[in-house]
Design a protein around this motif. Sequence first.
Motif, short mmCIF file in Angstrom:
data_model
loop_
_atom_site.label_atom_id
_atom_site.label_comp_id
_atom_site.label_asym_id
_atom_site.label_seq_id
_atom_site.Cartn_x
_atom_site.Cartn_y
_atom_site.Cartn_z
N PHE A 1 0.83 -1.21 0.00
CA PHE A 1 0.00 0.00 0.00
C PHE A 1 0.86 1.26 0.00
O PHE A 1 0.41 2.32 -0.43
CB PHE A 1 -0.95 0.02 1.20
CG PHE A 1 -2.01 -1.04 1.14
CD1 PHE A 1 -3.04 -0.96 0.21
CD2 PHE A 1 -1.99 -2.12 2.02
CE1 PHE A 1 -4.03 -1.94 0.15
CE2 PHE A 1 -2.96 -3.09 1.97
CZ PHE A 1 -3.99 -3.00 1.04
N SER B 1 -2.62 4.79 -0.96
CA SER B 1 -3.21 4.39 0.32
C SER B 1 -2.17 3.89 1.33
O SER B 1 -2.34 2.83 1.91
CB SER B 1 -4.24 3.28 0.07
OG SER B 1 -5.27 3.72 -0.75
N LYS C 1 -3.07 2.31 4.72
CA LYS C 1 -3.45 0.90 4.85
C LYS C 1 -2.26 0.05 5.27
O LYS C 1 -2.43 -0.93 5.99
CB LYS C 1 -4.08 0.39 3.55
CG LYS C 1 -5.42 1.02 3.28
CD LYS C 1 -6.02 0.51 1.97
CE LYS C 1 -7.33 1.21 1.67
NZ LYS C 1 -7.87 0.78 0.37
N LYS D 1 -2.14 0.66 8.99
CA LYS D 1 -3.26 -0.02 9.65
C LYS D 1 -3.01 -1.52 9.74
O LYS D 1 -3.12 -2.13 10.81
CB LYS D 1 -4.56 0.23 8.88
CG LYS D 1 -5.72 -0.58 9.36
CD LYS D 1 -6.92 -0.44 8.45
CE LYS D 1 -8.00 -1.42 8.84
NZ LYS D 1 -9.15 -1.34 7.96
N TRP D 2 -2.67 -2.15 8.61
CA TRP D 2 -2.57 -3.60 8.58
C TRP D 2 -1.31 -4.14 9.27
O TRP D 2 -1.35 -5.18 9.89
CB TRP D 2 -2.69 -4.12 7.15
CG TRP D 2 -4.09 -4.01 6.67
CD1 TRP D 2 -4.57 -3.17 5.70
CD2 TRP D 2 -5.23 -4.73 7.16
NE1 TRP D 2 -5.93 -3.32 5.57
CE2 TRP D 2 -6.36 -4.27 6.45
CE3 TRP D 2 -5.41 -5.69 8.13
CZ2 TRP D 2 -7.64 -4.77 6.68
CZ3 TRP D 2 -6.69 -6.19 8.37
CH2 TRP D 2 -7.78 -5.71 7.65
#
Length: 153
Positions: free
Chosen positions: A22, A27, A30, A33-34
């Motif tokens: 990402f 993005s 992301k 986040k992940w």
Amino acid sequence: MTGLIGQFSMGNQCSFQIPYFFNYTNSPRKTQKWTRFILDVYFKDNVLGVCGDEDGGSMSSVVVFTAMGFFPVKPGSPMYTITSPLFSKVTIDLPNGKMFTLIAKGSSKTKKYIQSASMNGRKLDKLWFSHRDLVNGGTLVLEMGEIPVKHQA
């Protein structure tokens, strides 16, 4: 198969780099986040331990790199991509007597999104840096926040 997130398996060494892709799109939030999700859910200090088959330290190296806030996505390429570190400060003592330091200002469980990044006082216009930047020593500073930035450094 363990560590499944949809069709992605964190327990499979062939796919460790996938959450970092990402950073090469619009993005990068992301990736942050992940990678945080993966560390929080699949790598705990309890009986569950590590998701998948730990072959020769490869999975542990992913955890260590990710916890520090960067990862060598492409083997053989001298580049590291940046993610949300678990620590507010990491220092690597280098064999040449220099030090590489990553400072994540405000990093916490809720402040996991990179707001801006700079290397040795210069704003980064991308979320990666070279191996040369690391071995020459210096400081990578990440400003962290609770709200993801749509388009960032």
